[in-house]
Design an enzyme around this catalytic site. Structure first.
Site, mmCIF file in Angstrom:
data_model
loop_
_atom_site.group_PDB
_atom_site.id
_atom_site.type_symbol
_atom_site.label_atom_id
_atom_site.label_comp_id
_atom_site.label_asym_id
_atom_site.label_seq_id
_atom_site.Cartn_x
_atom_site.Cartn_y
_atom_site.Cartn_z
ATOM 1 N N HIS A 449 0.791 -1.277 -0.032
ATOM 2 C CA HIS A 449 -0.121 -0.026 -0.087
ATOM 3 C C HIS A 449 0.789 1.195 0.100
ATOM 4 O O HIS A 449 0.433 2.291 -0.527
ATOM 5 C CB HIS A 449 -0.804 -0.006 1.103
ATOM 6 C CG HIS A 449 -2.032 -0.604 0.941
ATOM 7 N ND1 HIS A 449 -2.898 -1.324 1.992
ATOM 8 C CD2 HIS A 449 -2.905 -1.087 -0.407
ATOM 9 C CE1 HIS A 449 -4.032 -1.958 1.259
ATOM 10 N NE2 HIS A 449 -4.019 -1.867 -0.099
ATOM 11 N N GLU A 686 0.465 -8.893 -29.198
ATOM 12 C CA GLU A 686 0.927 -9.235 -27.576
ATOM 13 C C GLU A 686 1.401 -10.623 -27.482
ATOM 14 O O GLU A 686 1.597 -11.058 -26.437
ATOM 15 C CB GLU A 686 -0.491 -8.983 -26.777
ATOM 16 C CG GLU A 686 -1.139 -7.601 -26.880
ATOM 17 C CD GLU A 686 -2.668 -7.716 -26.238
ATOM 18 O OE1 GLU A 686 -2.541 -7.192 -24.967
ATOM 19 O OE2 GLU A 686 -3.414 -8.122 -27.035
ATOM 20 N N ASP A 710 1.440 -7.585 -22.136
ATOM 21 C CA ASP A 710 1.524 -9.067 -22.400
ATOM 22 C C ASP A 710 2.594 -9.304 -23.216
ATOM 23 O O ASP A 710 3.218 -10.672 -22.946
ATOM 24 C CB ASP A 710 0.182 -9.185 -23.055
ATOM 25 C CG ASP A 710 -0.934 -9.289 -22.152
ATOM 26 O OD1 ASP A 710 -0.893 -10.289 -21.125
ATOM 27 O OD2 ASP A 710 -2.004 -8.631 -22.370
ATOM 28 N N CYS A 757 0.582 0.530 -27.243
ATOM 29 C CA CYS A 757 -0.307 0.880 -26.416
ATOM 30 C C CYS A 757 -0.056 0.299 -24.971
ATOM 31 O O CYS A 757 -0.959 0.509 -24.181
ATOM 32 C CB CYS A 757 -1.754 0.325 -26.953
ATOM 33 S SG CYS A 757 -2.056 -1.316 -27.122
HETATM 34 C C1 PEP Z 1 -0.749 -4.931 -23.046
HETATM 35 O O1 PEP Z 1 -0.968 -5.900 -22.961
HETATM 36 O O2 PEP Z 1 0.163 -4.350 -23.297
HETATM 37 C C2 PEP Z 1 -2.179 -4.294 -23.242
HETATM 38 C C3 PEP Z 1 -2.192 -2.729 -23.611
HETATM 39 O O3 PEP Z 1 -3.141 -4.602 -22.810
HETATM 40 P P1 PEP Z 1 -3.483 -5.109 -21.197
HETATM 41 O O4 PEP Z 1 -2.780 -4.290 -20.404
HETATM 42 O O5 PEP Z 1 -4.933 -4.311 -21.030
HETATM 43 O O6 PEP Z 1 -3.462 -6.308 -21.206
HETATM 44 MG MG MG Z 2 -2.818 -7.076 -23.038
#
Ligand code: PEP
Ligand code: MG
Length: 828
Positions: A449, A686, A710, A757
């Protein structure tokens, strides 16, 4: 509860239907898997007992300690061999452990004389166990997983003979089991009923109203927990708690721990740590030392002590409640978790028992808290062990009121760097008023935390620094680099000046970045790089627009689907997507199709418990398995106006067929809905499979967007949610960067753009490398948009390419980060 039956021999596993013998193929003896042997020894597939060994030793039956009954039949019609070629290595009634040799057979003798060597492995008590997963059409090694079994009808509601108690087993969907927040929610739900409600797991039981008792159950994702309820409204209570336990309780939206990086090699004078909250700080050390609070052992009578404890608890509760009221975001949720812990009936009952035996209120409170701490530590679960600090915090606060001892940390000079063995959440909240520049802790973990609070307050922090931190004295000059993961004590004047200059540049850059946040982003040599923002809720869209985002590269549409007991309707989804599109005023909005499964389970989509959810039903696999759900979502997106503002992005893609299926559905729906204009459909990269076949995907996808979170876990084989490997899950690892480089190269050959992303797009050190590798769209957290634009504007693509090429030659993430650091120093 799921049970694993491992392969009793090495060979090729195939479906039982393929066995050329109707007795097996038609499952007259039970269901199972057939193995074409490549080895001559049958070994035990679990711990258990030999129940039958045929005289001719061509077949053996076993019972596992959990009651699974299994038959292993070596070859077909081998009874006719009357034992020739078979050597039994065990006797009926004998106990065996998984892997113990059971029968050896001469492959040549048996192969020449038998109809087939194929060896059925059959579960014969199908009434008690069902196969939830099996290996087929693949090679299996001895002792590798062959079948996963689950007890039949484990989840039906059962009623005691006298009808007073109802119980039901449930498989936990919570990503980290029942930890502090879910325990608080369960308690909250249970308090709405009269019934006595207990949760039972692994031989332990806990009152549903007691957070500490629930934590001490030590549950994890996929565990089976039995809920028992007794009393007037027992049935309603049971179904409410079971529904809660089946849901993810919004845990997928819990504040993510800040990324930790591999500890780099340290220079002399530097002390390394795990990054709990990134950033830079310099200032004098302010040492925080915990003083022990002395309490009397003997009480002054049970009545007096009980009243004292209750009034101390009430005083602490009022203080925390007031703070929770004034706090927002992660700080408020930490306070709420503390309030639930404080009201825990188990703690109060335990303290009451001790008081009744003659203890003082303080002694009793300390005793019960420490018992609970021992129970949490005993679970061995890192997530739960990090909650120990919360209990110590409450222990001290209550003792402080009881004894009058000062427990609130003394104020420190503004701008000092707080140094401590450990820091309690309440101490950090108090100390935050003194505006510390940074935090260095000997203990603690990146998901504690305190770490979450530091990240929320923007205070750079390192944790788990170890005993090396003891060398830092009060007032020592410190340079805290919570980007590289170390602190420098007593730096040379030159190092100090260089760090101060870096900090000053950082401040100026931030101010300048903010001033130019609304302008379009081009590199210094004119290449257009779009800076988008990731959006998790409708509110985020307004924040993204205000931060200067040029669109959204990732709308995590699962925010509409998680934490509820029914899927959102088409209208509800459409309203949310339209609101996001409107907030971004015509700018591109990339809506990711529902990405659930794995660490994001939903109660209304039936998914069996999986041994390894990260490698199971996730992302587009779930959507394609639930076509109605997918179609509803696509319709909702296609209804957004203007047509084409919303693009569609497919998560967890592993091959072209997934893209083709979604594209065909989109085209059909466009036809049905009379939409003539094009709607872009892109894929997320991913998985290593998607990166390796990016050219094939790019031939048909409108765009590719790399999900580095991922991709990193799958490339490095390190679970992104497992604190034990947190320090290694770094997307700057050269293996991940090479996957990104390949994706960009393969997509460019097909004329498609590539974006990022995942979290790497919000990492300032990574942006020059990503641009150099050919990424032309970066979708970052809204708060980083302005800075990302400034970084890109300061770069030439040519310099970025040279830098990226050097990064690809590094041998570790730490080396890449050191290179990125040096590049940042020279480039700015
Ligand atoms: C990722 O895997 O980088 C991604 C953007 O998706 P999430 O983090 O929502 O799995
Ligand atoms: Mg992902």
């Amino acid at each position: 509860m799921s049970l694993i039956v491992t392969s009793p021999l090495r060979g090729w596993a195939s479906a039982i239907d393929s066995v050329p013998d109707p007795v097996f193929a038609q499952r007259m003896m039970g269901d199972g898997v057939a193995i074409q042997p490549l080895d001559d020894t049958i070994v035990a597939p679990f711990d258990g007992e030999v129940t039958t060994l045929h005289d001719s030793a061509h077949a053996i039956a076993l019972r596992s300690t959990e009651g699974v009954e299994l038959l292993i039949h070596i070859g077909l019609d081998t009874v006719a061999l009357k034992g020739r070629g078979f050597t039994p290595l065990v006797a009926p009634g004998q106990s065996v452990a998984r892997g113990d040799p059971l029968i050896r057979f001469d492959m040549d003798t048996v192969a020449l004389a038998a109809a087939s060597l194929i060896t059925p492995v059959i579960v014969t008590n199908a009434e008690a166990f069902t196969i939830t997963r099996r290996a087929v059409d693949c090679a299996v090694g001895t002792c590798e997983a062959l079948m996963t079994l689950a007890p039949v009808a484990g989840e039906a509601v059962r009623r005691s003979d006298d009808g007073t108690l109802v119980e039901q087993a449930v498989t936990l969907s919570l990503p980290h089991g029942i930890h502090a927040r879910p325990a608080a929610r369960i308690g909250e739900c249970a308090r709405g009923f009269q019934a006595d409600i207990q949760l039972v797991h692994g031989g332990k039981r806990g009152d549903a109203r007691s957070t500490v008792a629930l934590l001490a159950l030590g549950t994890r994702f996929g565990d089976e927990v039995t809920v028992q309820a007794c009393g007037d409204d027992a049935e309603a209570a049971l179904s409410a708690i079971v529904a809660l336990l089946r849901s993810d309780m919004n845990e997928s939206k819990a504040p993510a721990p800040a990324p930790a990086v591999e500890t780099p090699a340290l220079a002399p004078g530097q002390i390394g740590g795990v990054i709990a909250s990134p950033g830079l700080a310099m200032g004098p050390a302010a040492r925080l030392r915990q003083t022990d609070i002395a309490v009397a052992r003997e009480g002054r009578g049970a009545e007096v002590e009980r009243a004292a404890l209750l009034s101390a608890r009430d005083a602490v509760r009022d203080r925390i409640a007031a703070r929770a009221e004034a706090a927002s975001g992660s700080a408020a949720s930490v306070m709420r978790a503390h309030l639930a812990l404080l009201d825990d009936p188990e703690l109060l009952a335990g303290a009451g028992r001790r008081i009744a035996e003659g203890a003082s209120a303080g002694f009793a409170w300390r005793g019960i808290v420490h018992d609970q701490i021992a129970a949490l530590r005993g679970t061995g679960n890192a997530h739960l062990i990090e909650r120990v600090d919360d209990l110590i915090d409450l222990e001290r606060q209550v003792l402080g009121v009881l004894t009058g001892a000062p427990v609130e940390a003394d104020a420190i000079a503004p701008g000092a760097i707080l140094v401590a063995d450990d820091l309690l959440p309440s101490q950090l909240v108090t100390l935050a008023a003194s505006r510390p520049a940074g935090v260095c802790l000997a203990h603690g973990g990146p998901t504690s935390h305190v770490a979450i609070l530091c990240a929320g307050m923007g205070i750079p922090a390192l944790v788990a620094m170890g005993t090396a931190l003891d060398a830092v004295a009060d007032g020592d000059d410190l340079l805290l680099d919570a980007e590289a993961g170390h602190v420098t004590a007593a730096p040379s004047p030159a190092a100090r000046d260089a760090f101060a200059a870096r900090l000053a540049r950082r401040g100026e850059r931030r101010a300048a970045a903010q001033a130019a946040a609304a302008e379009a982003c081009h590199s210094a040599d004119g290449t257009r790089i779009e800076i988008f923002a990731n959006i998790g809720t409708v509110e985020d869209a307004a924040l993204a627009a205000a931060s200067g985002a040029e669109g959204s590269g990732l709308v995590r549409s699962e925010f509409l689907f998680l934490g509820r007991d029914r899927a959102p309707s088409e209208d509800e989804q459409h309203a949310a997507y339209q609101a996001i599109a409107d907030a971004l005023a015509g700018k591109p909005v990339i809506v990711r199709l529902l990405d659930i499964g794995g660490d994001k389970p939903t109660p209304y989509i039936a998914m069996p418990a999986e041994e390894n959810p990260a490698l199971g039903q996730r992302g587009i696999r779930v959507a394609l398995a639930h076509p109605a759900l997918l179609e509803t979502q696509l319709r909702a997106i296609l209804r957004v106006r203007p047509v084409g503002q919303c693009r569609i992005m497919i998560p967890m893609v592993t091959g072209l067929s997934e893209l083709r299926q979604v594209r065909a559905l989109v085209d059909r729906l466009r036809g049905e809905m009379g939409i003539a204009g094009p709607v872009e459909v892109g894929v997320m990269i991913e998985t290593p499979a998607a990166a390796a076949t990016a050219d094939l995907l790019a031939a048909e996808a409108d765009f590719l967007s790399i999900g580095t979170n991922d991709l990193t876990q799958y490339v490095l084989a390190m679970d992104r949610g497992n604190p034990a490997v947190a320090a290694g899950v770094d997307a700057m690892h050269p293996a991940v960067l090479r996957m990104i480089a390949d994706t960009c190269r393969l997509a460019a050959a097909r004329g498609r753009w590539v974006g990022v992303c995942g979290g790497l797009a919000s990492d300032p050190a990574a942006l020059p490398i990503l641009v150099g590798l050919g990424v032309t769209e970066l979708s970052a957290v809204p708060g980083f948009v302005a800075e990302a634009k400034a970084i890109v504007r300061s770069l030439t693509v040519e310099a970025a390419r040279g830098h990226a090429a050097r990064a690809l030659q590094c041998t570790s993430a730490a080396e890449v980060r050191a290179l990125a650091h040096a590049f940042g120093e020279t480039a700015t």
